[in-house]
Every structure is written in C-alpha cells, then in structure tokens.
Design a protein around this motif. Sequence first.
Motif, PDB file in Angstrom:
ATOM      1  N   HIS A  74       4.850  55.965  51.885  1.00 51.42           N
ATOM      2  CA  HIS A  74       3.889  56.252  50.998  1.00 51.42           C
ATOM      3  C   HIS A  74       2.902  55.411  51.212  1.00 51.42           C
ATOM      4  O   HIS A  74       1.704  55.571  50.602  1.00 51.42           O
ATOM      5  CB  HIS A  74       4.535  56.055  49.696  1.00 51.42           C
ATOM      6  N   LEU A  75       2.959  54.194  51.979  1.00 55.17           N
ATOM      7  CA  LEU A  75       1.784  53.059  52.171  1.00 55.17           C
ATOM      8  C   LEU A  75       1.296  53.124  53.618  1.00 55.17           C
ATOM      9  O   LEU A  75       0.144  53.280  53.688  1.00 55.17           O
ATOM     10  CB  LEU A  75       2.176  51.857  51.707  1.00 55.17           C
ATOM     11  N   LEU A  76       2.036  53.355  54.596  1.00 55.51           N
ATOM     12  CA  LEU A  76       1.618  53.198  56.031  1.00 55.51           C
ATOM     13  C   LEU A  76       1.739  54.657  56.559  1.00 55.51           C
ATOM     14  O   LEU A  76       2.634  55.274  56.756  1.00 55.51           O
ATOM     15  CB  LEU A  76       2.862  52.635  56.583  1.00 55.51           C
ATOM     16  N   HIS A  77       0.456  55.105  56.702  1.00 53.26           N
ATOM     17  CA  HIS A  77       0.244  56.336  57.134  1.00 53.26           C
ATOM     18  C   HIS A  77       0.952  56.701  58.482  1.00 53.26           C
ATOM     19  O   HIS A  77       1.265  57.822  58.666  1.00 53.26           O
ATOM     20  CB  HIS A  77      -1.417  56.333  57.373  1.00 53.26           C
ATOM     21  N   SER A  78       1.208  55.607  59.158  1.00 52.52           N
ATOM     22  CA  SER A  78       1.677  55.950  60.572  1.00 52.52           C
ATOM     23  C   SER A  78       3.068  55.802  60.712  1.00 52.52           C
ATOM     24  O   SER A  78       3.562  55.640  61.788  1.00 52.52           O
ATOM     25  CB  SER A  78       0.791  55.366  61.880  1.00 52.52           C
ATOM     26  N   SER A  79       3.647  55.427  59.620  1.00 51.42           N
ATOM     27  CA  SER A  79       5.226  55.269  59.470  1.00 51.42           C
ATOM     28  C   SER A  79       5.946  56.279  58.770  1.00 51.42           C
ATOM     29  O   SER A  79       5.543  56.895  57.580  1.00 51.42           O
ATOM     30  CB  SER A  79       5.330  53.887  58.699  1.00 51.42           C
ATOM     31  N   PHE A  80       7.101  56.757  59.473  1.00 52.58           N
ATOM     32  CA  PHE A  80       7.802  57.645  58.657  1.00 52.58           C
ATOM     33  C   PHE A  80       9.303  57.617  58.508  1.00 52.58           C
ATOM     34  O   PHE A  80       9.934  56.682  59.400  1.00 52.58           O
ATOM     35  CB  PHE A  80       7.677  58.983  60.011  1.00 52.58           C
ATOM     36  N   PRO A  85      20.341  64.818  56.918  1.00 51.20           N
ATOM     37  CA  PRO A  85      20.718  64.978  55.656  1.00 51.20           C
ATOM     38  C   PRO A  85      22.494  65.160  55.872  1.00 51.20           C
ATOM     39  O   PRO A  85      23.103  64.790  54.848  1.00 51.20           O
ATOM     40  CB  PRO A  85      20.301  66.264  55.168  1.00 51.20           C
ATOM     41  N   LYS A  86      23.071  65.411  56.995  1.00 46.22           N
ATOM     42  CA  LYS A  86      24.365  65.566  57.339  1.00 46.22           C
ATOM     43  C   LYS A  86      25.065  64.412  57.326  1.00 46.22           C
ATOM     44  O   LYS A  86      26.057  64.159  56.822  1.00 46.22           O
ATOM     45  CB  LYS A  86      24.409  66.407  58.722  1.00 46.22           C
ATOM     46  N   LYS A  87      24.465  63.338  57.848  1.00 43.10           N
ATOM     47  CA  LYS A  87      24.955  61.913  58.196  1.00 43.10           C
ATOM     48  C   LYS A  87      24.593  61.070  56.981  1.00 43.10           C
ATOM     49  O   LYS A  87      25.090  60.087  56.733  1.00 43.10           O
ATOM     50  CB  LYS A  87      24.394  61.493  59.329  1.00 43.10           C
ATOM     51  N   ASP A  88      23.615  61.540  55.992  1.00 41.70           N
ATOM     52  CA  ASP A  88      23.257  60.688  55.084  1.00 41.70           C
ATOM     53  C   ASP A  88      22.820  59.390  55.718  1.00 41.70           C
ATOM     54  O   ASP A  88      22.804  58.327  55.244  1.00 41.70           O
ATOM     55  CB  ASP A  88      24.087  60.363  54.056  1.00 41.70           C
ATOM     56  N   SER A  89      21.844  59.469  56.893  1.00 41.95           N
ATOM     57  CA  SER A  89      21.491  58.313  57.775  1.00 41.95           C
ATOM     58  C   SER A  89      19.880  58.379  57.525  1.00 41.95           C
ATOM     59  O   SER A  89      19.143  59.545  57.404  1.00 41.95           O
ATOM     60  CB  SER A  89      21.865  58.286  58.819  1.00 41.95           C
ATOM     61  N   MET A  90      19.070  57.296  57.689  1.00 40.50           N
ATOM     62  CA  MET A  90      17.597  57.211  57.818  1.00 40.50           C
ATOM     63  C   MET A  90      17.179  56.332  58.978  1.00 40.50           C
ATOM     64  O   MET A  90      17.696  55.189  58.841  1.00 40.50           O
ATOM     65  CB  MET A  90      17.070  56.898  56.565  1.00 40.50           C
ATOM     66  N   TYR A  91      16.170  56.713  59.640  1.00 39.64           N
ATOM     67  CA  TYR A  91      15.674  55.773  60.748  1.00 39.64           C
ATOM     68  C   TYR A  91      13.933  55.863  60.375  1.00 39.64           C
ATOM     69  O   TYR A  91      13.549  56.742  60.036  1.00 39.64           O
ATOM     70  CB  TYR A  91      16.038  56.193  62.128  1.00 39.64           C
ATOM     71  N   ARG A  92      13.417  54.680  60.492  1.00 37.61           N
ATOM     72  CA  ARG A  92      12.064  54.365  60.577  1.00 37.61           C
ATOM     73  C   ARG A  92      11.430  54.776  61.794  1.00 37.61           C
ATOM     74  O   ARG A  92      11.800  54.371  62.849  1.00 37.61           O
ATOM     75  CB  ARG A  92      11.764  53.224  59.988  1.00 37.61           C
ATOM     76  N   VAL A  93      10.459  55.558  61.788  1.00 38.80           N
ATOM     77  CA  VAL A  93       9.486  55.900  63.129  1.00 38.80           C
ATOM     78  C   VAL A  93       8.182  55.619  62.659  1.00 38.80           C
ATOM     79  O   VAL A  93       7.624  55.798  61.790  1.00 38.80           O
ATOM     80  CB  VAL A  93       9.604  57.421  63.486  1.00 38.80           C
ATOM     81  N   VAL A  94       7.606  54.771  63.865  1.00 35.93           N
ATOM     82  CA  VAL A  94       6.327  54.235  63.741  1.00 35.93           C
ATOM     83  C   VAL A  94       5.661  54.836  64.872  1.00 35.93           C
ATOM     84  O   VAL A  94       5.803  54.659  66.207  1.00 35.93           O
ATOM     85  CB  VAL A  94       6.145  52.717  63.682  1.00 35.93           C
TER      86      VAL A  94
END
Length: 146
Positions: A74-80, A85-94
């Motif tokens: 929501h703040l960093l335009h180049s960050s995702f 959803p299957k593993k309920d995991s999240m990784y940050r990609v820049v």
Amino acid sequence: MVTATNILYSVAAARRILGIYYPEIKVSIQVWAKVVLVISDGRRPRFISKKVFHQHFVDWRKEQAKALVVQRHHLLHSSFNVVNPKKDSMYRVVACKDALHCECEDYKNQIGFWGKAMCKHSFAALDFIGYRSFADYLAAQQVAAA
Ligand SMILES: [Zn+2]
C-alpha cells in the motif's frame, strides 16, 4: 539438500516432463554431460536433453505462479505481497531496475548458484505488473531510464 545440479535435474522434474504421476512407479535419473537418463519401472530408459529440463525449470515456476495472489504494497509502489492461498504463506517481492527480488528459499538457492533468480513469486509479480517475460521487463526498465 538443494544443489546447483538437483535444482535443475530432479526426479520430480523428470516425472512432470514425462507425465509419470503415479507414485508407485519408481523413477531414477542419471545426470550425464548433455543429457539426463531417466529410468523408470516398466518403461524403456529415456534420454532427455538438459535443455528440456532448463525450459521446464522456467515453465514449472510460471505454471505455479498462476495459483498465487499478488497485492501491491500500500505504500511502496515496487513492492508486492505474493500469497499462496493453498499454503497460507506470503513472500515479499521487490521489483528493481535490473531484477525482482524475493525472500523465498528457491530464490536464495538460485542466487547462490547463478547470481540471478526467478522464482514462482517473482513470476507472479511480473505477471501482475503486466510483463510476460523477465526480458520484456528489463527492456521496459531500460526504456524508462533512457
Ligand atoms: Zn520467491
């Protein structure tokens, strides 16, 4: 342990390439100079070019990326935030000018072996921002910088 060899040439990859999905069928591989010999129960041994494995390495990650959900930070335009959803995991990609960086193991392994990397999360982020390939992304960054 993941090595520079088995990250590319694995029994799992051989199974996917040949469509051998039954776990009862034993599969083993021998990595030769330019080919991989795949030996499986009830089938003739097959030689598969290493090039096929290299293409599969990319295709498989692109395929897996389709199941991921990407949200722009929501703040960093180049960050995702890339959610599985299957593993309920999240990784940050820049997304940077010359690379997409991820914090996952696959990405770290590839960087360690080759100094560059594209994991399923970075492919998902790439798709989210509208690029079909990393080469297209790089070309667009160069145009923007010129
Ligand atoms: Zn990743």
